[in-house]
Design a protein around this motif. Structure first.
Motif, PDB file in Angstrom:
ATOM      1  N   PHE A 185       0.826  -1.203   0.000  1.00 15.72           N
ATOM      2  CA  PHE A 185       0.000   0.000   0.000  1.00 15.72           C
ATOM      3  C   PHE A 185       0.869   1.266   0.000  1.00 15.72           C
ATOM      4  CE2 PHE A 185      -3.396  -2.796   0.361  1.00 15.72           C
ATOM      5  CZ  PHE A 185      -4.603  -2.124   0.368  1.00 15.72           C
ATOM      6  N   GLU A 186       2.026   1.211   0.603  1.00 22.50           N
ATOM      7  CA  GLU A 186       2.942   2.352   0.538  1.00 22.50           C
ATOM      8  C   GLU A 186       3.400   2.598  -0.896  1.00 22.50           C
ATOM      9  OE1 GLU A 186       5.971   1.277   3.311  1.00 22.50           O
ATOM     10  OE2 GLU A 186       4.866   2.035   5.068  1.00 22.50           O
ATOM     11  N   VAL A 187       3.660   1.524  -1.636  1.00 25.48           N
ATOM     12  CA  VAL A 187       4.055   1.659  -3.034  1.00 25.48           C
ATOM     13  C   VAL A 187       2.898   2.218  -3.860  1.00 25.48           C
ATOM     14  CG1 VAL A 187       4.669   0.378  -5.122  1.00 25.48           C
ATOM     15  CG2 VAL A 187       5.869  -0.073  -2.983  1.00 25.48           C
ATOM     16  N   ILE A 188       1.683   1.757  -3.593  1.00 23.48           N
ATOM     17  CA  ILE A 188       0.516   2.275  -4.310  1.00 23.48           C
ATOM     18  C   ILE A 188       0.387   3.779  -4.091  1.00 23.48           C
ATOM     19  CG2 ILE A 188      -2.016   2.230  -4.407  1.00 23.48           C
ATOM     20  CD1 ILE A 188      -1.789  -0.797  -3.720  1.00 23.48           C
ATOM     21  N   GLN A 189       0.610   4.233  -2.868  1.00 24.81           N
ATOM     22  CA  GLN A 189       0.590   5.672  -2.593  1.00 24.81           C
ATOM     23  C   GLN A 189       1.667   6.412  -3.373  1.00 24.81           C
ATOM     24  OE1 GLN A 189       0.516   5.418   1.910  1.00 24.81           O
ATOM     25  NE2 GLN A 189      -0.876   7.150   1.605  1.00 24.81           N
ATOM     26  N   ARG A 190       2.849   5.836  -3.440  1.00 23.54           N
ATOM     27  CA  ARG A 190       3.934   6.471  -4.193  1.00 23.54           C
ATOM     28  C   ARG A 190       3.578   6.592  -5.666  1.00 23.54           C
ATOM     29  NH1 ARG A 190       9.530   3.584  -3.140  1.00 23.54           N
ATOM     30  NH2 ARG A 190      10.124   5.110  -4.742  1.00 23.54           N
ATOM     31  N   ILE A 191       3.003   5.549  -6.218  1.00 28.06           N
ATOM     32  CA  ILE A 191       2.587   5.572  -7.624  1.00 28.06           C
ATOM     33  C   ILE A 191       1.555   6.674  -7.843  1.00 28.06           C
ATOM     34  CG2 ILE A 191       1.337   4.275  -9.396  1.00 28.06           C
ATOM     35  CD1 ILE A 191       2.672   1.729  -8.227  1.00 28.06           C
ATOM     36  N   ASN A 192       0.590   6.757  -6.942  1.00 30.55           N
ATOM     37  CA  ASN A 192      -0.453   7.771  -7.063  1.00 30.55           C
ATOM     38  C   ASN A 192       0.107   9.182  -6.903  1.00 30.55           C
ATOM     39  OD1 ASN A 192      -2.794   9.271  -5.024  1.00 30.55           O
ATOM     40  ND2 ASN A 192      -3.343   8.711  -7.108  1.00 30.55           N
ATOM     41  N   ARG A 193       0.992   9.374  -5.940  1.00 29.58           N
ATOM     42  CA  ARG A 193       1.550  10.706  -5.705  1.00 29.58           C
ATOM     43  C   ARG A 193       2.436  11.176  -6.851  1.00 29.58           C
ATOM     44  NH1 ARG A 193       3.039   9.348   0.598  1.00 29.58           N
ATOM     45  NH2 ARG A 193       0.965   9.808   1.477  1.00 29.58           N
ATOM     46  N   SER A 194       2.923  10.234  -7.649  1.00 33.27           N
ATOM     47  CA  SER A 194       3.739  10.612  -8.803  1.00 33.27           C
ATOM     48  C   SER A 194       2.886  11.143  -9.951  1.00 33.27           C
ATOM     49  CB  SER A 194       4.556   9.411  -9.288  1.00 33.27           C
ATOM     50  OG  SER A 194       3.731   8.479  -9.962  1.00 33.27           O
ATOM     51  N   GLY A 195       1.560  11.031  -9.819  1.00 32.40           N
ATOM     52  CA  GLY A 195       0.670  11.576 -10.836  1.00 32.40           C
ATOM     53  C   GLY A 195      -0.235  10.567 -11.501  1.00 32.40           C
ATOM     54  N   THR A 196      -0.103   9.293 -11.176  1.00 35.75           N
ATOM     55  CA  THR A 196      -0.931   8.262 -11.792  1.00 35.75           C
ATOM     56  C   THR A 196      -2.273   8.151 -11.067  1.00 35.75           C
ATOM     57  OG1 THR A 196       1.059   7.000 -12.363  1.00 35.75           O
ATOM     58  CG2 THR A 196      -1.033   5.827 -12.460  1.00 35.75           C
ATOM     59  N   THR A 197      -3.359   8.233 -11.821  1.00 34.23           N
ATOM     60  CA  THR A 197      -4.682   7.967 -11.262  1.00 34.23           C
ATOM     61  C   THR A 197      -4.752   6.492 -10.882  1.00 34.23           C
ATOM     62  OG1 THR A 197      -5.618   9.646 -12.737  1.00 34.23           O
ATOM     63  CG2 THR A 197      -7.167   8.103 -11.710  1.00 34.23           C
ATOM     64  N   VAL A 198      -5.280   6.192  -9.694  1.00 33.69           N
ATOM     65  CA  VAL A 198      -5.352   4.806  -9.229  1.00 33.69           C
ATOM     66  C   VAL A 198      -6.788   4.482  -8.823  1.00 33.69           C
ATOM     67  CG1 VAL A 198      -4.628   3.162  -7.453  1.00 33.69           C
ATOM     68  CG2 VAL A 198      -2.951   4.740  -8.447  1.00 33.69           C
ATOM     69  N   ILE A 199      -7.293   3.347  -9.341  1.00 33.06           N
ATOM     70  CA  ILE A 199      -8.566   2.803  -8.895  1.00 33.06           C
ATOM     71  C   ILE A 199      -8.257   1.445  -8.288  1.00 33.06           C
ATOM     72  CG2 ILE A 199     -10.930   2.168  -9.488  1.00 33.06           C
ATOM     73  CD1 ILE A 199      -8.989   4.298 -11.915  1.00 33.06           C
ATOM     74  N   LEU A 200      -8.568   1.296  -7.010  1.00 33.54           N
ATOM     75  CA  LEU A 200      -8.144   0.154  -6.214  1.00 33.54           C
ATOM     76  C   LEU A 200      -9.358  -0.620  -5.724  1.00 33.54           C
ATOM     77  CD1 LEU A 200      -6.030  -1.413  -4.416  1.00 33.54           C
ATOM     78  CD2 LEU A 200      -6.263   0.457  -2.756  1.00 33.54           C
ATOM     79  N   ALA A 201      -9.489  -1.882  -6.135  1.00 31.65           N
ATOM     80  CA  ALA A 201     -10.553  -2.745  -5.625  1.00 31.65           C
ATOM     81  C   ALA A 201     -10.001  -3.550  -4.464  1.00 31.65           C
ATOM     82  CB  ALA A 201     -11.060  -3.672  -6.720  1.00 31.65           C
ATOM     83  N   GLU A 202     -10.684  -3.519  -3.338  1.00 35.24           N
ATOM     84  CA  GLU A 202     -10.134  -4.129  -2.125  1.00 35.24           C
ATOM     85  C   GLU A 202     -11.214  -4.668  -1.200  1.00 35.24           C
ATOM     86  OE1 GLU A 202      -7.779  -5.175  -0.184  1.00 35.24           O
ATOM     87  OE2 GLU A 202      -6.169  -4.897  -1.617  1.00 35.24           O
ATOM     88  N   GLN A 203     -10.908  -5.801  -0.547  1.00 39.68           N
ATOM     89  CA  GLN A 203     -11.716  -6.270   0.571  1.00 39.68           C
ATOM     90  C   GLN A 203     -11.152  -5.769   1.898  1.00 39.68           C
ATOM     91  OE1 GLN A 203     -13.300 -10.387   0.508  1.00 39.68           O
ATOM     92  NE2 GLN A 203     -12.181 -10.605  -1.428  1.00 39.68           N
ATOM     93  N   ASN A 204      -9.872  -5.429   1.902  1.00 37.17           N
ATOM     94  CA  ASN A 204      -9.240  -4.879   3.108  1.00 37.17           C
ATOM     95  C   ASN A 204      -9.634  -3.406   3.209  1.00 37.17           C
ATOM     96  OD1 ASN A 204      -7.518  -3.956   5.139  1.00 37.17           O
ATOM     97  ND2 ASN A 204      -5.821  -5.265   4.495  1.00 37.17           N
TER      98      ASN A 204
END
Length: 245
Positions: A185-204
């Motif tokens: 999840f920290e990596v996902i945040q880094r990817i998003n903060r770099s400018g990439t739109t993120v859509i995340l499907a999660e049960q957590n």
């Protein structure tokens, strides 16, 4: 990903999307959006329709009706390869790696639509290795020999090799230990903060909402609730159903 001046990723708008599996209606008038640069979460139980939204958006399943707009592009009717080339990339549930192939070979498959740009692909590979240093160490090992967490890193890295302006992540924490989930999840945040739109499907739900801008709740192929991070974290119904509080 490392550019501090990176522009916000492209936005995604889904309107009245329907999808049938034979006589079963898997998606029934789904409408949602992710604005450029947002991190949006889809919450829902198994079978609620999260993966169906992603598989239809990425062109793998054919929509029965509705519209999927990615920037100025209409995605309904486009081939998956065209959608990836246009900047929207799916990291699927279950990783879907080629276990006998090396980590490096799996990563390079993500760059297939850009195969003519060797220099650009090498730059992306360097960025992926910077995101996941363990993959550089294990790049020549079979992907199937890695731990579950490391395989999930390969799956995300492969998706990043497609150079997404928007990244669809389907259950990236599934089956992972809590410490590994935190790292992913920290990596996902880094990817998003770099400018990439993120859509995340999660049960957590708790971990996902903690990093989200907004979220949608899907049940039986329909959106039943939406809101920003704080409102959903404080919502008693959401806490009972998805957080266990």
């Amino acid at each position: 990903m490392s550019d501090p001046q990176a522009k916000a990723g492209t936005g995604l708008v889904i309107e009245n999307l329907t999808l049938d599996y034979g006589s079963f209606r898997a998606l029934d008038g789904v409408s949602l959006q992710a604005k450029p640069g947002e991190l949006v979460v889809l919450l829902g139980a198994n079978g609620a329709g999260k993966s169906s939204i992603f598989l239809t958006t990425s062109g793998i399943h054919k929509a029965r009706g509705g519209s999927i707009r990615f920037g100025s592009q209409e995605l309904v009717g486009r081939k998956p390869s065209q959608i990836v080339a246009g900047g929207l990339v799916l990291c699927p549930e279950g990783r879907k790696l080629f276990p006998q192939m090396s980590v490096l070979q799996n990563l390079n498959l993500g760059a297939y639509v850009h195969r003519g740009d060797k220099a650009g692909n090498q730059r992306m590979l360097d960025e992926v290795m910077a995101l996941f240093p363990i993959l550089k160490e294990k790049q020549h090992q079979p992907a199937g020999s890695l731990s579950g967490g490391q395989q999930q890193m390969v799956a995300i890295g492969r998706a990043m090799m497609g150079r997404p302006q928007a990244l669809l992540l389907d259950e990236p924490s599934l089956g992972l230990a809590p410490l590994v989930v935190k790292q992913v999840f920290e990596v996902i945040q880094r990817i998003n903060r770099s400018g990439t739109t993120v859509i995340l499907a999660e049960q957590n739900a708790y971990a996902a909402l903690k990093i989200a801008d907004r979220a949608y709740v899907i049940e039986n192929g329909r959106i039943v609730m939406e809101g920003d991070r704080e409102s959903l974290l404080k919502n008693d119904e959401i806490r009972r159903a998805y957080i266990g509080a």
